[in-house]
Design an enzyme around this catalytic site. Structure first.
Site, mmCIF file in Angstrom:
data_model
loop_
_atom_site.group_PDB
_atom_site.id
_atom_site.type_symbol
_atom_site.label_atom_id
_atom_site.label_comp_id
_atom_site.label_asym_id
_atom_site.label_seq_id
_atom_site.Cartn_x
_atom_site.Cartn_y
_atom_site.Cartn_z
ATOM 1 N N CYS A 1 -0.277 0.867 2.107
ATOM 2 C CA CYS A 1 0.412 0.253 3.229
ATOM 3 C C CYS A 1 1.899 -0.054 2.942
ATOM 4 O O CYS A 1 2.035 -1.106 2.314
ATOM 5 C CB CYS A 1 -0.403 -1.171 3.835
ATOM 6 S SG CYS A 1 0.315 -1.738 5.121
ATOM 7 N N CYS B 1 3.496 -3.281 4.858
ATOM 8 C CA CYS B 1 3.140 -4.731 4.587
ATOM 9 C C CYS B 1 2.047 -4.546 3.570
ATOM 10 O O CYS B 1 2.542 -3.971 2.284
ATOM 11 C CB CYS B 1 2.610 -5.735 5.725
ATOM 12 S SG CYS B 1 1.706 -4.652 6.903
ATOM 13 N N SER B 2 1.101 -4.837 3.772
ATOM 14 C CA SER B 2 -0.155 -4.671 2.552
ATOM 15 C C SER B 2 -1.636 -4.571 3.094
ATOM 16 O O SER B 2 -2.421 -5.409 2.476
ATOM 17 C CB SER B 2 0.199 -5.738 1.453
ATOM 18 O OG SER B 2 1.402 -5.492 0.862
ATOM 19 N N CYS B 3 -1.801 -3.957 4.104
ATOM 20 C CA CYS B 3 -2.975 -4.018 4.893
ATOM 21 C C CYS B 3 -4.044 -3.202 3.979
ATOM 22 O O CYS B 3 -3.832 -2.369 3.286
ATOM 23 C CB CYS B 3 -3.114 -3.371 6.069
ATOM 24 S SG CYS B 3 -1.608 -4.087 7.248
#
Lengths: 211, 195, 211, 195
Positions: free
Chosen positions: B99, B102-104
């Site tokens: 991701c 962001c950091s999904c």
């Protein structure tokens, strides 16, 4: 926004360091930051997840890059709680006993003028191009694929269109598509012809390509 | 005028917590619940899904057709698991998830993401030079194998079904699941060879 | 390289703070850092100015953004002195009494394959397009103008081609051009139709546009 | 393993200095010379060039045709002044200078650049939203005036010739030069009105 968060393809970063047996949280404050993020959205109902993502994108770029992930979580959450009037920046700073950096304000004209696409326009196998929009607000089409042509692999269900939701507009839902781009179309002259990147893109980010 | 020094992150976190509690916007019990909620989201869940897929062809078909429902069969669902898609590795095609913005991740089956997944290094590099990144992380892929990098830019949450290691015929689901790490579910490692 | 140094057009940055009666150097170490940068190039002859600029671009992005300008000057200079074998990283760290962060190594394939353009190809008034190259090494065509079409305002003298010089190749000289781009061609839908950006570009970064 | 704490920038600068001196690669006198060299490069030089151009039409023509030679007439030349181009403001066209990728300026006539010019904020923003940046910095331009932003991406070094303020007829070159700040030479301010 063409912000620091849109990192895909940026060069100059070093090795990835991995930790074996990494715990979910390294420090107790990280669990608290996670809980505050979650509670602000589902209990306080201060803001939605798109506003939350955008609040992190609006952090000072130097702060963004040096901050721990949960520091970004806390900064974005606190910024929105202040912007929405639940908390005051002065009070937070006084309580913390020092400066409490918050995210920068939303840009004046944050959204590109995209038509809602309530009905799906594309099918598996279609060739599509990502629009070359660069709005100053929230947008989830990564910069590395804008202007590039790919192939639809899959049509996903409808999900809330993030650009609008992040800026308080009327909620609308659109299909997203898993669009496959040849790596060498994204970065000519690099990588392997066997490689690709699949990006999950909302309908209105795309335009049809005539073969 | 000299800028005020930044409060520590512990102090800042505590400040937000205290302010919300004092205003009655949340309760301590809310926060306690949410702080512990991630304990149920863990890569062992995803590993169990993979082990079932390796041993039950019908389940594997259901998983590939509708991973959200198939994961829910095993009890794995919840936030960031509303639309899960399973990516099946083949001898010719390797899958890896990122991701960049962001950091999904799919929390119910992968857990909250590890630090390396959230690092600017991984997010910036793996889309552009996946083979080099994977090699640095210990996974040296043959040039014959194609790499598909899946960018979690919208609401789909991915999990990788790695190749079943050779020499695991007749293994129990539990024994198979023990071979599947979080890194294998993201695609930066293969499932482990049996000891 | 698509690095953190290539800041033109990046969003998320705040107000510019100005200081009245600003001195040339705020701290004595800044004057020393400047002198060390200068001496390394003209006395030690350790490296050329293009290698120097690239060494700063190779800093860890988080360090780059939070560092003072002269901290970047010192970091780039020290990195090259180590890379060229004049100093050792261990010795610098021991002398400094702590970690001494240096720039990251040069990328494996740093240069795009550009033909030398020893004779000027363009004249005032010509329409030109900037190539869409994204080499991993030093390049002085800013990303914000790549792929865009502009008009030649002025042909400047020949100067050393930086991509080659920064990576130790045979020195060659080429004309540069002051190329004017309409702001609205660089960032569609933004700004004023009266505004433009003029970029100074080497001949081989450009291609002719047929009207 | 905990990372070693970063040495202060003073310590790091001293470390490079000591190492070069001990190896005999440079002398203390070299470093002293270079540390003081910037004292000769200052915006007062550029201001003198502008004042001459305002009062001497022949010089102004020479400056616009070949600023490197015209500045050298007044004794201003040296590093980062090898190819200077002067940009003449008109009532319809304002000029402003930036170096987005590092922080180049024409040292002999502008001096070493000020901190704001070297900041990521200025470098990132002025090419994309020049009017907003100029307004924040105190220069509110009419929409009728075009803005040209000059990006110092190669070896040309620019200086702006701002508009001569009204009410300065008969002023001496010295009095005129006092109206031209470093900010006016870069283009983020106008020449000052006479007091």
């Amino acid at each position: 926004m063409d912000g620091i968060h849109d990192l895909g393809g940026m060069q100059g970063f070093g090795e990835i360091s991995m930790e074996s047996e990494e715990p979910t949280f390294h420090e107790p404050w990280q669990a608290t930051a996670f809980a505050l993020m979650f509670a602000s959205q589902v209990v306080v109902r201060s803001h939605n997840v798109d506003e939350y993502r955008h609040s992190i994108e609006r952090m000072n770029p130097a702060h963004y890059l040096q901050a721990d992930y949960y520091e970004r979580v806390l900064t974005g959450t606190a910024s929105l709680l202040v912007e929405k009037g639940h908390l005051s920046a002065e009070d937070l700073s006084a309580r913390a006993g020092g400066a409490f950096p918050l995210s920068r304000p939303v840009a004046p004209s944050p959204m590109a003028d995209l038509s809602p696409q309530l009905e799906p326009r594309f099918s598996v196998g279609d060739r599509v191009r990502v629009l070359t929009i660069s709005p100053a607000g929230h947008v989830r089409a990564p910069k590395f694929c804008r202007g590039c042509v790919g192939t639809v692999l899959h049509r996903a269900p409808k999900f809330g269109f993030p650009d609008v939701a992040a800026h308080g507009g009327t909620r609308r839902k659109e299909h997203t598509y898993h669009v496959e781009f040849a790596s060498q179309d994204l970065w000519p002259g690099e990588g392997s012809s066997k490689d690709s990147v699949v990006v999950d893109l909302w309908d209105s980010y795309l335009e049809a390509v005539n073969r | 005028m000299k800028k005020q020094e930044m409060a520590s992150i512990e102090q800042r976190t505590q400040a937000v917590r205290d302010a919300l509690l004092e205003q009655g916007l949340v309760t301590a019990s809310d926060l306690d619940t949410f702080a512990h909620m991630p304990e149920d989201w863990k890569p062992e869940n995803g590993a169990a899904v993979v082990a079932r897929a390796w041993t039950d062809p019908d389940f594997c078909r259901r998983l590939l057709a509708d991973a959200t429902a198939a994961c829910a069969e095993l009890g794995y669902k919840g936030p960031q698991g509303e639309y899960i898609v399973a990516l099946e590795d083949t001898p010719a095609q390797h899958n890896v998830i990122v991701c960049t913005q962001c950091s999904c991740t799919a929390w119910p089956v992968l857990g909250l993401p590890p630090d390396w997944y959230k690092s600017p290094e991984y997010r910036a590099r793996v889309v552009r030079e996946p083979r080099r990144v994977l090699k640095e992380m210990g996974l040296n892929l043959s040039p014959d194998i194609g790499v598909r990098v899946w960018e979690t830019s919208a609401e789909t949450r991915y999990m990788v079904i790695p190749l079943r290691p050779a020499g695991t015929e007749g293994f129990s689901e539990e024994a198979l699941a023990a071979l599947v790490s979080r890194e294998a579910l993201i695609g930066v490692a293969m499932a482990s060879e049996p000891a």
